[in-house]
Design an enzyme around this catalytic site. Structure first.
Site, short mmCIF file in Angstrom:
data_model
loop_
_atom_site.label_atom_id
_atom_site.label_comp_id
_atom_site.label_asym_id
_atom_site.label_seq_id
_atom_site.Cartn_x
_atom_site.Cartn_y
_atom_site.Cartn_z
N ASP A 201 1.03 -1.28 -0.02
CA ASP A 201 0.00 -0.04 -0.05
C ASP A 201 0.83 1.26 0.03
O ASP A 201 2.08 1.31 0.22
CB ASP A 201 -0.90 -0.07 1.21
CG ASP A 201 -0.50 -0.58 2.50
OD1 ASP A 201 0.99 -0.83 2.39
OD2 ASP A 201 -1.22 -1.21 3.20
N GLU B 182 -6.17 3.22 3.67
CA GLU B 182 -6.30 3.70 5.06
C GLU B 182 -7.80 3.86 4.99
O GLU B 182 -8.49 3.97 5.90
CB GLU B 182 -5.68 4.95 5.32
CG GLU B 182 -4.15 4.72 5.76
CD GLU B 182 -3.97 3.70 6.80
OE1 GLU B 182 -5.14 3.59 7.82
OE2 GLU B 182 -2.80 3.59 7.15
#
Length: 478
Positions: free
Chosen positions: A138, A208
């Site tokens: 990520d 997130e």
């Protein structure tokens, strides 16, 4: 050599003497054993970090030789964080480095539900017939103002979607993840004679906000780049010592479901509450009763967390408002339990409103988000055991722990298409072992993910991550 290493360590740790390290480094670079010396120096620079016993000295040496460059990569990424949906420069940097490593890279992959373009990247290296392995990292950071005091700390500020001025920090270690991905990419490229198949490396945006993986899949990730046979990922963690990993089969992270509950009432003057139906009072009662859903209506053997994180209502002290809205997050390991709790939330809200005599056309509204939702991260047991053995053979048994499940959430599980594709995420130890041992003794945890003080010990964390990930990839692409 021992004297040289001690001198280098002392100078490196005491800022005013650091310039004395330069002649030593230049001399070391000229020696034929420089990679081995780098490995020893890396250990010396991190007091208390024993080197893992490796079964593959060539892999160990190669990864350690990468450490200076990878350290600079990590610091660059840490200094320049970008929030979810805004990873423009981060993705461009990662894409450029993967191209340099010999991968075919596609940028700007991903479509969000509102139709906007995501900054996902896909790097592919084909190496003959064989399995297809997807390794995911990520890229996004958090709206957190860094307070570590590190010389490479982030000072970035931006405006969040709510119009607030916020600090930005890689407070969840995605900078570590990207650095490990790059190191692994280079190791796999250098060992193309050791594996066969297709390696697909993912730079995923917006973890997130748990909509990045969904955005990439919605933009035809598997249709355009092929469906993988395995999905592999890692996440740094401050509850395991740097130089180690932790792995297990079964549930690793909980599912995450975002829910909005709006208690609707009848407005009135604050001095005459009998003329209205007070949604603030109903919301207050809901917050308390909602906690009894998990504690009294769900099997205690089924882990679950229900948290009311936001509550908004009212505009003036002497006005009873028309409505109050609450934002909830729900975590479970089971879809069945999740659906039960959602049903109980609706029943609890309706029951409170009914008890207060709210008109039928003003009953509560319960909305389950279709974007801020992700399944539990479930590690395929057979694959997890296979990779655990690889890690033990590569790092040594003392550096491979049994992972502990968390109620935090990840969206990496979406790449598995509902467990149709075997996948494993392992935890990458990132804590100073001495500080971690002290934290366990005192019961005071170290600053963890999402804390402004989160500071992984990057050297051994990165080298261990690259070594473990490369060894696992080589095994899966035999």
């Amino acid at each position: 050599m021992a004297i040289g290493i001690f001198f280098f360590y002392s100078a490196g740790q005491r800022g005013p003497r650091q310039p004395f390290c330069t002649p030593m480094l230049r001399w070391l670079e000229m020696t034929p054993t420089f990679p081995i010396v780098v490995l020893a120096l890396a250990a010396a620079l991190q007091p208390g970090f024993p080197l893992p016993a490796q079964s593959s000295s060539s892999l160990t040496t190669s990864v350690q030789a990468q450490l200076p460059a990878l350290s600079e990569t990590y610091k660059h990424l840490h200094r320049n964080p970008e929030l979810s949906h805004h990873e423009e420069k981060t993705s461009a940097y990662l894409a450029a480095e993967l191209r340099k490593a010999g991968y075919t890279v596609t940028e700007h992959l991903g479509k969000y539900q509102d139709g906007s373009q995501a900054y996902g990247i896909v790097a592919v290296r084909e190496n003959g017939a064989g399995p297809r392995l997807l390794i995911r990292s990520d890229m996004d950071a958090l709206p957190v103002e860094e307070k570590t005091g590190l010389d490479y700390a982030s000072t970035v500020r931006t405006t969040n979607p709510q119009g607030q001025d916020v600090g930005v920090m890689h407070a969840c270690g995605h900078d570590i993840h990207m650095t490990v991905l790059l190191g692994t990419a280079r190791e796999m490229a250098a060992r193309k004679d050791k594996w066969h198949g297709t390696l697909v490396l993912i730079g995923q945006p917006s973890e997130e906000t748990i909509d990045g993986a969904r955005a990439m899949l919605a933009d035809g990730l598997y249709e355009r780049f092929g469906r993988p046979d395995f999905v592999l990922s890692e996440h740094d963690a401050n509850v395991y010592p740097a130089g180690s990993i932790a792995i297990k089969g079964g549930a690793l992270h909980a599912s995450s479901t975002s829910i909005d509950v709006t208690m609707r009432g009848v407005g009135a003057h604050g001095s005459a509450p009998q003329n209205g139906k007070d949604p603030i009072l109903m919301a207050a009662e809901f917050v308390v009763l909602a906690q009894s859903i998990v504690s009294r209506q769900i099997d205690p053997q089924q882990p679950a967390v229900l948290t009311v994180g936001t509550i908004h209502g009212g505009a003036k002290r002497n006005i009873i408002p028309e409505e109050v809205t609450m934002g909830l997050t729900l975590r479970t390991y089971s879809d069945v339990v999740r659906d039960q709790i959602i049903a109980y939330i609706r029943r609890t809200a309706d029951g409170i409103a009914t008890g207060y005599g709210v008109p039928s056309d003003r009953m509560p509204i319960v909305t389950v988000s279709q974007t801020e939702i992700t399944p539990a991260t479930y590690n395929d047991p057979e694959l997890a055991e296979r990779l655990r053995k690889v890690a033990v053979a590569t790092l040594g048994a003392d550096h491979v722990e049994e992972a502990r499940s968390l109620m935090g959430s990840e969206d990496v599980g979406l790449f598995r298409l509902g467990d149709k594709i075997p996948g494993v995420m392992f935890f990458l130890g990132a804590a100073n072992p001495e500080k971690l041992a002290h934290a366990k003794e005192t019961g005071v945890p170290l600053p963890g993910p999402h804390s402004p003080l989160f500071a992984p010990v990057y050297g051994p964390t990165i080298t261990t991550g690259v070594t473990a990930m490369t060894a696992m990839a080589l095994d899966l692409l035999k």
